[in-house]
Design a protein around this motif. Sequence first.
Motif, PDB file in Angstrom:
ATOM      1  N   SER A  21       0.834  -1.207   0.000  1.00 13.75           N
ATOM      2  CA  SER A  21       0.000   0.000   0.000  1.00 13.75           C
ATOM      3  C   SER A  21       0.866   1.254   0.000  1.00 13.75           C
ATOM      4  O   SER A  21       0.536   2.247  -0.660  1.00 13.75           O
ATOM      5  N   GLU A  24       2.114   1.758  -3.518  1.00 11.79           N
ATOM      6  CA  GLU A  24       1.051   2.275  -4.378  1.00 11.79           C
ATOM      7  C   GLU A  24       0.878   3.771  -4.184  1.00 11.79           C
ATOM      8  O   GLU A  24       0.685   4.511  -5.146  1.00 11.79           O
ATOM      9  N   LYS A  25       0.960   4.238  -2.938  1.00  9.82           N
ATOM     10  CA  LYS A  25       0.869   5.676  -2.676  1.00  9.82           C
ATOM     11  C   LYS A  25       2.006   6.412  -3.366  1.00  9.82           C
ATOM     12  O   LYS A  25       1.794   7.458  -3.982  1.00  9.82           O
ATOM     13  N   LEU A  27       3.690   5.481  -5.971  1.00 11.20           N
ATOM     14  CA  LEU A  27       3.505   5.416  -7.415  1.00 11.20           C
ATOM     15  C   LEU A  27       2.470   6.436  -7.875  1.00 11.20           C
ATOM     16  O   LEU A  27       2.680   7.122  -8.882  1.00 11.20           O
ATOM     17  N   LYS A  28       1.374   6.566  -7.141  1.00  9.66           N
ATOM     18  CA  LYS A  28       0.351   7.551  -7.515  1.00  9.66           C
ATOM     19  C   LYS A  28       0.917   8.963  -7.446  1.00  9.66           C
ATOM     20  O   LYS A  28       0.650   9.790  -8.319  1.00  9.66           O
ATOM     21  N   LYS A  29       1.703   9.244  -6.409  1.00 13.32           N
ATOM     22  CA  LYS A  29       2.302  10.577  -6.286  1.00 13.32           C
ATOM     23  C   LYS A  29       3.279  10.824  -7.430  1.00 13.32           C
ATOM     24  O   LYS A  29       3.303  11.901  -8.017  1.00 13.32           O
ATOM     25  N   GLN A  31       3.179   9.490 -10.414  1.00  6.40           N
ATOM     26  CA  GLN A  31       2.412   9.694 -11.641  1.00  6.40           C
ATOM     27  C   GLN A  31       1.847  11.108 -11.697  1.00  6.40           C
ATOM     28  O   GLN A  31       1.839  11.740 -12.753  1.00  6.40           O
ATOM     29  N   ALA A  32       1.380  11.623 -10.561  1.00  8.12           N
ATOM     30  CA  ALA A  32       0.869  12.992 -10.515  1.00  8.12           C
ATOM     31  C   ALA A  32       1.997  13.982 -10.818  1.00  8.12           C
ATOM     32  O   ALA A  32       1.786  14.966 -11.539  1.00  8.12           O
TER      33      ALA A  32
END
Length: 53
Positions: A21, A24-25, A27-29, A31-32
């Motif tokens: 988890s 994943e956080k 990775l999302k950051k 990508q942003a």
Amino acid sequence: MGVLWVIMGFALFLYLVFQVSYMEKLLKKQQADVEETKSLLKVLIKEQQREKK
């Protein structure tokens, strides 16, 4: 002795769940951040094209 293995297995499982988890956080950051950088580059390219004209 068997109970110890069960506890260790459960602890490892929890560690892996939290680690995934967390990744994943991140990775999302990331990508942003990439999307933000792309939009900034588009703005810079448009400004340079205006200067050349």
